[in-house]
Scaffold this motif. Structure first.
Motif, PDB file in Angstrom:
ATOM      1  N   THR A  13     -14.274  39.702  55.097  1.00 36.96           N
ATOM      2  CA  THR A  13     -15.158  40.123  54.018  1.00 36.96           C
ATOM      3  C   THR A  13     -14.308  40.442  52.785  1.00 36.96           C
ATOM      4  O   THR A  13     -13.076  40.472  52.861  1.00 36.96           O
ATOM      5  CB  THR A  13     -15.954  41.386  54.400  1.00 36.96           C
ATOM      6  OG1 THR A  13     -15.061  42.514  54.413  1.00 36.96           O
ATOM      7  CG2 THR A  13     -16.615  41.240  55.755  1.00 36.96           C
ATOM      8  N   TYR A  14     -14.974  40.692  51.670  1.00 38.39           N
ATOM      9  CA  TYR A  14     -14.262  40.978  50.416  1.00 38.39           C
ATOM     10  C   TYR A  14     -13.375  42.217  50.543  1.00 38.39           C
ATOM     11  O   TYR A  14     -12.260  42.262  50.034  1.00 38.39           O
ATOM     12  CB  TYR A  14     -15.275  41.171  49.275  1.00 38.39           C
ATOM     13  CG  TYR A  14     -14.635  41.478  47.946  1.00 38.39           C
ATOM     14  CD1 TYR A  14     -13.825  40.540  47.305  1.00 38.39           C
ATOM     15  CD2 TYR A  14     -14.829  42.709  47.331  1.00 38.39           C
ATOM     16  CE1 TYR A  14     -13.235  40.818  46.085  1.00 38.39           C
ATOM     17  CE2 TYR A  14     -14.241  42.997  46.110  1.00 38.39           C
ATOM     18  CZ  TYR A  14     -13.446  42.040  45.491  1.00 38.39           C
ATOM     19  OH  TYR A  14     -12.852  42.333  44.288  1.00 38.39           O
ATOM     20  N   THR A  15     -13.876  43.238  51.266  1.00 35.14           N
ATOM     21  CA  THR A  15     -13.127  44.491  51.408  1.00 35.14           C
ATOM     22  C   THR A  15     -12.355  44.584  52.723  1.00 35.14           C
ATOM     23  O   THR A  15     -11.655  45.566  52.953  1.00 35.14           O
ATOM     24  CB  THR A  15     -14.097  45.688  51.333  1.00 35.14           C
ATOM     25  OG1 THR A  15     -15.088  45.533  52.360  1.00 35.14           O
ATOM     26  CG2 THR A  15     -14.764  45.772  49.974  1.00 35.14           C
ATOM     27  N   ASN A  65      -6.711  47.414  51.534  1.00 34.61           N
ATOM     28  CA  ASN A  65      -6.793  46.820  52.875  1.00 34.61           C
ATOM     29  C   ASN A  65      -6.026  45.509  52.987  1.00 34.61           C
ATOM     30  O   ASN A  65      -6.060  44.853  54.033  1.00 34.61           O
ATOM     31  CB  ASN A  65      -8.259  46.598  53.259  1.00 34.61           C
ATOM     32  CG  ASN A  65      -8.994  47.914  53.531  1.00 34.61           C
ATOM     33  OD1 ASN A  65      -8.405  48.878  54.006  1.00 34.61           O
ATOM     34  ND2 ASN A  65     -10.284  47.953  53.220  1.00 34.61           N
ATOM     35  N   GLY A  66      -5.332  45.119  51.902  1.00 37.91           N
ATOM     36  CA  GLY A  66      -4.478  43.929  51.964  1.00 37.91           C
ATOM     37  C   GLY A  66      -5.185  42.608  51.777  1.00 37.91           C
ATOM     38  O   GLY A  66      -4.600  41.556  52.033  1.00 37.91           O
ATOM     39  N   LYS A  67      -6.423  42.650  51.322  1.00 36.24           N
ATOM     40  CA  LYS A  67      -7.157  41.402  51.088  1.00 36.24           C
ATOM     41  C   LYS A  67      -6.630  40.677  49.853  1.00 36.24           C
ATOM     42  O   LYS A  67      -6.511  39.447  49.829  1.00 36.24           O
ATOM     43  CB  LYS A  67      -8.650  41.718  50.923  1.00 36.24           C
ATOM     44  CG  LYS A  67      -9.523  40.511  50.600  1.00 36.24           C
ATOM     45  CD  LYS A  67      -9.763  39.636  51.799  1.00 36.24           C
ATOM     46  CE  LYS A  67     -10.750  38.529  51.496  1.00 36.24           C
ATOM     47  NZ  LYS A  67     -11.045  37.695  52.672  1.00 36.24           N
ATOM     48  N   ILE A  68      -6.338  41.448  48.805  1.00 35.34           N
ATOM     49  CA  ILE A  68      -5.785  40.903  47.561  1.00 35.34           C
ATOM     50  C   ILE A  68      -4.625  41.782  47.111  1.00 35.34           C
ATOM     51  O   ILE A  68      -4.512  42.937  47.539  1.00 35.34           O
ATOM     52  CB  ILE A  68      -6.854  40.843  46.446  1.00 35.34           C
ATOM     53  CG1 ILE A  68      -7.479  42.226  46.210  1.00 35.34           C
ATOM     54  CG2 ILE A  68      -7.924  39.811  46.758  1.00 35.34           C
ATOM     55  CD1 ILE A  68      -8.475  42.275  45.069  1.00 35.34           C
ATOM     56  N   ALA A  94      -6.344  41.891  41.900  1.00 34.68           N
ATOM     57  CA  ALA A  94      -7.329  42.937  41.602  1.00 34.68           C
ATOM     58  C   ALA A  94      -7.581  43.004  40.095  1.00 34.68           C
ATOM     59  O   ALA A  94      -8.723  43.147  39.643  1.00 34.68           O
ATOM     60  CB  ALA A  94      -6.838  44.288  42.126  1.00 34.68           C
ATOM     61  N   GLU A  95      -6.511  42.899  39.315  1.00 39.71           N
ATOM     62  CA  GLU A  95      -6.653  42.895  37.857  1.00 39.71           C
ATOM     63  C   GLU A  95      -7.422  41.657  37.404  1.00 39.71           C
ATOM     64  O   GLU A  95      -8.202  41.706  36.439  1.00 39.71           O
ATOM     65  CB  GLU A  95      -5.277  42.935  37.198  1.00 39.71           C
ATOM     66  CG  GLU A  95      -4.562  44.270  37.370  1.00 39.71           C
ATOM     67  CD  GLU A  95      -3.133  44.238  36.852  1.00 39.71           C
ATOM     68  OE1 GLU A  95      -2.608  43.120  36.635  1.00 39.71           O
ATOM     69  OE2 GLU A  95      -2.558  45.308  36.647  1.00 39.71           O
ATOM     70  N   ALA A  96      -7.212  40.543  38.110  1.00 39.30           N
ATOM     71  CA  ALA A  96      -7.887  39.295  37.754  1.00 39.30           C
ATOM     72  C   ALA A  96      -9.396  39.401  37.930  1.00 39.30           C
ATOM     73  O   ALA A  96     -10.160  38.754  37.197  1.00 39.30           O
ATOM     74  CB  ALA A  96      -7.344  38.144  38.594  1.00 39.30           C
ATOM     75  N   VAL A  97      -9.845  40.200  38.910  1.00 38.76           N
ATOM     76  CA  VAL A  97     -11.293  40.380  39.113  1.00 38.76           C
ATOM     77  C   VAL A  97     -11.919  40.983  37.861  1.00 38.76           C
ATOM     78  O   VAL A  97     -12.956  40.523  37.376  1.00 38.76           O
ATOM     79  CB  VAL A  97     -11.562  41.283  40.345  1.00 38.76           C
ATOM     80  CG1 VAL A  97     -13.047  41.620  40.445  1.00 38.76           C
ATOM     81  CG2 VAL A  97     -11.087  40.603  41.616  1.00 38.76           C
ATOM     82  N   ALA A  98     -11.259  42.032  37.320  1.00 38.08           N
ATOM     83  CA  ALA A  98     -11.765  42.669  36.092  1.00 38.08           C
ATOM     84  C   ALA A  98     -11.735  41.683  34.925  1.00 38.08           C
ATOM     85  O   ALA A  98     -12.669  41.629  34.115  1.00 38.08           O
ATOM     86  CB  ALA A  98     -10.934  43.903  35.772  1.00 38.08           C
ATOM     87  N   GLY A 138      -4.075  33.533  43.134  1.00 44.71           N
ATOM     88  CA  GLY A 138      -2.742  33.934  43.574  1.00 44.71           C
ATOM     89  C   GLY A 138      -1.602  33.163  42.953  1.00 44.71           C
ATOM     90  O   GLY A 138      -0.458  33.271  43.414  1.00 44.71           O
ATOM     91  N   HIS A 139      -1.862  32.391  41.886  1.00 46.29           N
ATOM     92  CA  HIS A 139      -0.789  31.617  41.259  1.00 46.29           C
ATOM     93  C   HIS A 139       0.286  32.536  40.666  1.00 46.29           C
ATOM     94  O   HIS A 139       1.481  32.282  40.798  1.00 46.29           O
ATOM     95  CB  HIS A 139      -1.362  30.703  40.172  1.00 46.29           C
ATOM     96  CG  HIS A 139      -2.257  29.633  40.718  1.00 46.29           C
ATOM     97  ND1 HIS A 139      -3.103  28.871  39.948  1.00 46.29           N
ATOM     98  CD2 HIS A 139      -2.449  29.192  42.004  1.00 46.29           C
ATOM     99  CE1 HIS A 139      -3.764  28.017  40.710  1.00 46.29           C
ATOM    100  NE2 HIS A 139      -3.393  28.209  41.962  1.00 46.29           N
TER     101      HIS A 139
END
Length: 327
Positions: A75-77, A120-123, A128-132, A152-153
Motif C-alpha cells: 500500500t502507499y503507507t 515505513n520505507g516505501k519512499i 516524499a518531496e516529489a509528492v508535494a 526515483g531518478h
C-alpha cells in the motif's frame, strides 16, 4: 504515533460529484468494517466493494459508497489502508470522517500519509518531496520534474554519488593507514584524481539541476529592460495578450515594475516590465530605475530592447550588470 490509525479527507472539500476519505493503520479495515454493511475484513486486497456507510450508533445510512481495501505491505503507507469513495458534498464527506474518528481513528496531520510512507520505507525523502511538488505542479515542465523524482531518478543519482564517495574514501584511508610503507600503493594517483573529477562533475550537475528545478517551479524570471519609450510595456502586453501595462508616448510612464506570468511550451515564465533607464532628476522615477536594477539582479533572462534613440545611461554599467545572465 505510527501505531495510531489515521483518517483524513483526500479530496478538496466542495460540492463536486465525488469525495474520497482515506484511512491508514493497523485498525483501518476493522474501523471501516464497523461503519458499513459489508464485512470489510473478508474483502480481498486491492478490490473495490459497493456498500452502505452507516452511523453505527444510530444505524442511520449516511451514503452509498465504494470501499477500496488495500492490505499491508503493498500500500502507499505500507500499512492497511482503506479509501472510501462517497458522493461529493461538504456535509456527507465531513459526516463520514466524523464517524470514522468516533470509531477509533485519529485525524491525520497535514502530509501524514506521505510521512508514514517515508518512515515505513516505501519512499525516500526526495520522493516524499516529489509528492508535494506533483500536487502543486501547474505546468507540464514542473509536472515532468516531479514525476521523474517520484520514480526515483534523483535518488538513483544520489546512490551512485554515495558509492563513488565511499570508494574514494576507502582508497584514501588505505593509503593513510599504510603511509609508512612506501612500497605499498593501493591506488594509482591518476585513478584517485579521475574518481575525484567524476564526483565533482556529478555534484555540479546535481546542484545545477536543483537551480533549474527551482526556477521552473517558481517560474523563470525574465526582465524586460531598456531606455524609456522603446516598447517594453507594448511587448509585455503582447506576451500576455492583454493591456496589463500602460502604454504612452510620454517618457517615464512606467515608474514601478509590473509582473505577470505566461506558460510557453509547458514552462512558466514570469515577465517583468521595468522602468525605463535614463538620467533623471525625478525622485519617484529614480526609485523605479533602482527597482529595474534589482529586477536585473533577480532575473535569469534579460530582454534588452533598443531603438535608434541615443541612450541616456551608462551602457557599460548595464553590460557589467548583465554578466552571467542569459541576454
Amino acid at each position: 504515533m505510527l501505531k495510531d490509525t489515521i483518517a483524513a479527507i483526500s479530496t478538496a472539500l466542495s460540492e463536486g460529484a465525488i469525495s474520497i476519505v482515506r484511512v491508514s493503520g493497523d485498525d483501518a479495515i476493522e474501523i471501516a468494517n464497523k461503519c458499513t454493511t459489508l464485512d470489510s475484513t473478508k474483502c480481498k486486497s486491492h478490490t473495490i466493494n459497493y456498500t452502505s456507510l452507516i452511523d453505527p450508533y444510530t444505524n442511520e445510512v449516511i451514503d452509498e459508497v465504494l470501499i477500496s481495501v488495500f492490505k499491508a505491505p503493498k500500500t502507499y503507507t505500507k500499512e492497511d489502508l482503506v479509501e472510501i469513495n462517497c458522493h461529493g458534498g461538504i456535509y456527507i464527506t465531513r459526516k463520514i470522517l466524523s464517524i470514522l474518528l468516533s470509531n477509533g481513528a485519529r485525524l491525520a496531520n497535514p502530509g501524514e500519509f506521505t510521512q508514514r510512507a517515508y518512515l515505513n520505507g516505501k519512499i525516500d525523502l526526495s520522493q516524499a518531496e516529489a509528492v508535494a511538488d506533483l500536487i502543486s505542479s501547474n505546468t507540464e515542465a514542473t509536472h515532468n520534474i516531479a514525476i521523474s523524482q517520484l520514480k526515483g531518478h534523483f535518488s538513483s543519482e544520489l546512490h551512485i554519488l554515495r558509492d563513488q564517495l565511499l570508494h574514494l574514501t576507502t582508497l584514501l584511508e588505505l593509503e593513510l593507514d599504510f603511509s609508512d610503507h612506501e612500497e605499498l600503493e593501493f591506488a594509482d594517483r591518476g585513478e584517485l584524481l579521475e574518481i575525484a573529477r567524476k564526483i565533482d562533475k556529478k555534484i555540479t550537475s546535481l546542484a545545477q539541476s536543483f537551480e533549474t528545478g527551482e526556477a521552473l517551479k517558481k517560474g523563470v524570471l525574465v526582465a524586460i529592460i531598456g531606455n524609456t519609450n522603446v516598447g517594453k510595456s507594448t511587448l509585455l502586453n503582447k506576451l500576455l495578450k492583454e493591456d496589463r501595462a500602460i502604454v504612452s508616448d510620454i517618457h517615464g510612464t512606467t515608474r514601478d515594475t509590473i509582473e505577470d506570468t505566461v506558460v510557453i511550451k509547458g514552462v512558466q515564465f514570469r515577465f517583468i516590465d521595468t522602468a525605463g533607464i535614463r538620467q533623471t532628476e525625478d525622485k519617484i522615477e529614480q526609485i523605479g530605475i533602482e527597482r529595474t536594477y534589482m529586477s536585473i539582479e533577480r532575473a535569469k533572462i534579460i530582454i534588452w530592447i533598443v531603438d535608434k534613440t541615443p541612450s541616456s545611461f551608462d551602457i557599460e554599467d548595464i553590460k557589467n550588470r548583465l554578466k552571467n545572465k542569459k541576454l
